[in-house]
Write a protein that holds these residues in place. Structure first.
Motif, short mmCIF file in Angstrom:
data_model
loop_
_atom_site.label_atom_id
_atom_site.label_comp_id
_atom_site.label_asym_id
_atom_site.label_seq_id
_atom_site.Cartn_x
_atom_site.Cartn_y
_atom_site.Cartn_z
N LYS A 48 -5.25 73.68 43.63
CA LYS A 48 -4.02 74.06 44.34
C LYS A 48 -3.02 72.91 44.33
O LYS A 48 -3.39 71.75 44.16
N THR A 49 -1.76 73.23 44.55
CA THR A 49 -0.72 72.21 44.66
C THR A 49 -0.80 71.55 46.03
O THR A 49 -1.42 72.08 46.96
N TRP A 50 -0.11 70.38 46.17
CA TRP A 50 -0.13 69.73 47.49
C TRP A 50 0.59 70.58 48.53
O TRP A 50 0.24 70.55 49.72
N GLN A 51 1.60 71.36 48.08
CA GLN A 51 2.35 72.19 49.03
C GLN A 51 1.45 73.20 49.72
O GLN A 51 1.67 73.55 50.88
N LYS A 52 0.44 73.71 49.01
CA LYS A 52 -0.50 74.65 49.63
C LYS A 52 -1.63 73.92 50.35
O LYS A 52 -2.05 74.33 51.43
N ASN A 144 -0.85 73.14 65.28
CA ASN A 144 -0.58 73.01 63.84
C ASN A 144 0.93 72.90 63.65
O ASN A 144 1.65 73.88 63.70
N MET A 145 1.40 71.66 63.40
CA MET A 145 2.83 71.38 63.51
C MET A 145 3.61 71.60 62.22
O MET A 145 4.82 71.77 62.26
N GLY A 146 2.94 71.54 61.07
CA GLY A 146 3.66 71.66 59.80
C GLY A 146 4.76 70.63 59.66
O GLY A 146 5.83 70.90 59.11
N TRP A 147 4.52 69.42 60.14
CA TRP A 147 5.57 68.40 60.31
C TRP A 147 5.72 67.51 59.08
O TRP A 147 6.82 67.15 58.69
N ASN A 148 4.60 67.17 58.44
CA ASN A 148 4.65 66.22 57.33
C ASN A 148 4.79 66.92 55.98
O ASN A 148 4.25 68.01 55.76
N VAL A 149 5.51 66.27 55.08
CA VAL A 149 5.54 66.66 53.67
C VAL A 149 5.40 65.37 52.87
O VAL A 149 5.59 64.27 53.40
N VAL A 150 5.04 65.50 51.59
CA VAL A 150 4.99 64.31 50.75
C VAL A 150 6.42 63.79 50.57
O VAL A 150 7.30 64.51 50.10
N GLY A 151 6.66 62.56 51.03
CA GLY A 151 8.00 61.98 50.94
C GLY A 151 8.74 61.93 52.26
O GLY A 151 9.87 61.46 52.31
N GLY A 152 8.11 62.37 53.35
CA GLY A 152 8.79 62.29 54.65
C GLY A 152 8.30 63.33 55.64
O GLY A 152 7.12 63.70 55.64
#
Length: 375
Positions: A48-52, A144-152
């Protein structure tokens, strides 16, 4: 005799089996059986991709879910040789410390519930609720915050929300101390926790105990010392104690809360302007990253081809701390009820811990080829 407790028992907040070897009321030794909530999250990430996959990382733990997405994102940032913008790094510290406060309060409330001190149990939840509100103000969610993404991070914060969070911290700082004194000076709490379930510094090293559990036995180590954001921008010191007993483990968590409040205030007072996210090109490679979760060290090891995840392995702190509890803290405890109190003081998270299954896909002779064989 062997006294089994669990896997489903009112004294355990998650399913596992405690097997206490007793002589009369005294507990001689203990064993722990896992295997009731294994979910194979690392295996599901593969392909899977990092987004998933970052959503899967957030579900490794239901209490300290935040630090898993931060560690996941920082592992990919390490593979890319990049860092998130400074404003995003500050916002990660803010969220991480809010999450640490609510986790420590919940852990101590669970201990008070285990020793049937309903008053302090309810007071801890009373203190925790505004902190959960602060997390919701910042991220829009409570668990479950969904706060972080790769890059910020996904969203910026408004000044009005920062001021509300500051008000919550000021109020918590005042209220919290009187409840700590109830625990620290209460004779009942002293009888149930002081010199109960002791683990020496040498035993903590042997068991590789981490987080507040290791620090309560004299291990002066906190991964936040090594993290570039904390090291370069914040005034921070390691909280630790010498006693190594049930009392010390709870007090260490209590003592870390003012430290987290101080860090949150430093973020709000010095939050830099700038971007909260930048585009990062991820190439093929392997990355390993560690962060200090509320329970201790959490490690992510990820191998990617630049698009999909080839392999992933996660190590959570509870696996070492629960093992330390079974080997050392529950050895020669005076009563079964004291053993339950000592176990609760470890702040065990079983869903986190159930990460170790040896995979033998070919069905032949079992061989251990490396860390990625552990799922």
């Amino acid at each position: 005799m062997i006294l089994p407790i669990g896997p489903i028992h009112p004294g355990l907040k998650e399913p596992l089996r405690l097997k206490l070897k007793t002589q009369g009321e005294r507990v001689i030794s203990a064993e722990i059986d896992y295997g009731y909530v294994h979910r194979g999250i690392e295996r599901i990430m593969v392909g899977k991709t990092w987004q998933k996959s970052i959503y899967l990382a957030e579900r490794v733990c239901g209490i300290c879910s935040y630090v898993h997405t931060q560690t996941f994102a920082e592992t990919f940032e390490k593979i890319s040789g990049e860092r998130a913008p400074l404003r995003a790094q500050y916002l990660r510290v803010l969220t991480n410390e809010l999450d640490r406060i609510q986790s420590h309060l919940l852990a101590n409330s669970t201990f008070f519930k285990a020793v049937e001190h309903e008053t302090l149990f309810m007071y801890m939840l009373h203190l925790r609720e505004p902190v959960m509100d602060a997390i919701e103000l910042l991220t829009g969610n409570r668990v479950n915050m969904g706060w972080n993404v790769v890059g910020g991070v996904r969203m910026d914060v408004k000044d009005v929300h920062l001021q509300q969070i500051m008000t919550i911290m000021n109020k918590l700082e005042v209220e919290y101390q009187k409840y700590v004194e109830m625990y620290e000076q209460g004779p009942l709490m002293g009888l149930r926790s002081k010199k109960v379930g002791r683990m020496t510094k040498e035993e903590a090293i042997k068991a590789r105990a981490v987080g507040p559990i290791g620090r309560a036995s004299g291990l002066k180590h906190d991964l936040r010392e090594d993290h570039h954001t904390y090291r370069d921008n914040f005034d921070f010191k390691v909280i630790w104690r010498k006693e190594g007993d049930t009392f010390a483990r709870n007090m260490n968590r209590f003592d870390e809360i003012p430290q987290s409040i101080s860090l949150i205030k430093q973020v709000i007072e010095n939050l830099p302007e700038g971007d909260i996210r930048k585009k990062i090109d991820i190439g093929a490679g392997f990355g390993e990253w560690r962060n200090e979760a509320p329970r201790g060290e959490v490690t992510y090891m990820i191998e990617t081809n630049g698009n999909l995840i080839n392999n992933a392995s996660i190590r959570t702190p509870s696996i070492m701390n629960i093992d330390a509890c079974a080997k050392y803290m529950l050895k020669d405890v005076a009563t079964v009820s004291d053993a339950i109190a000592a176990y609760a003081s470890v702040d065990p998270c079983i869903a986190c811990a159930e990460r170790v299954v040896i995979v033998d896909e070919k069905g032949g002779e079992k061989q251990f080829q490396g860390i990625f064989d552990i799922k």
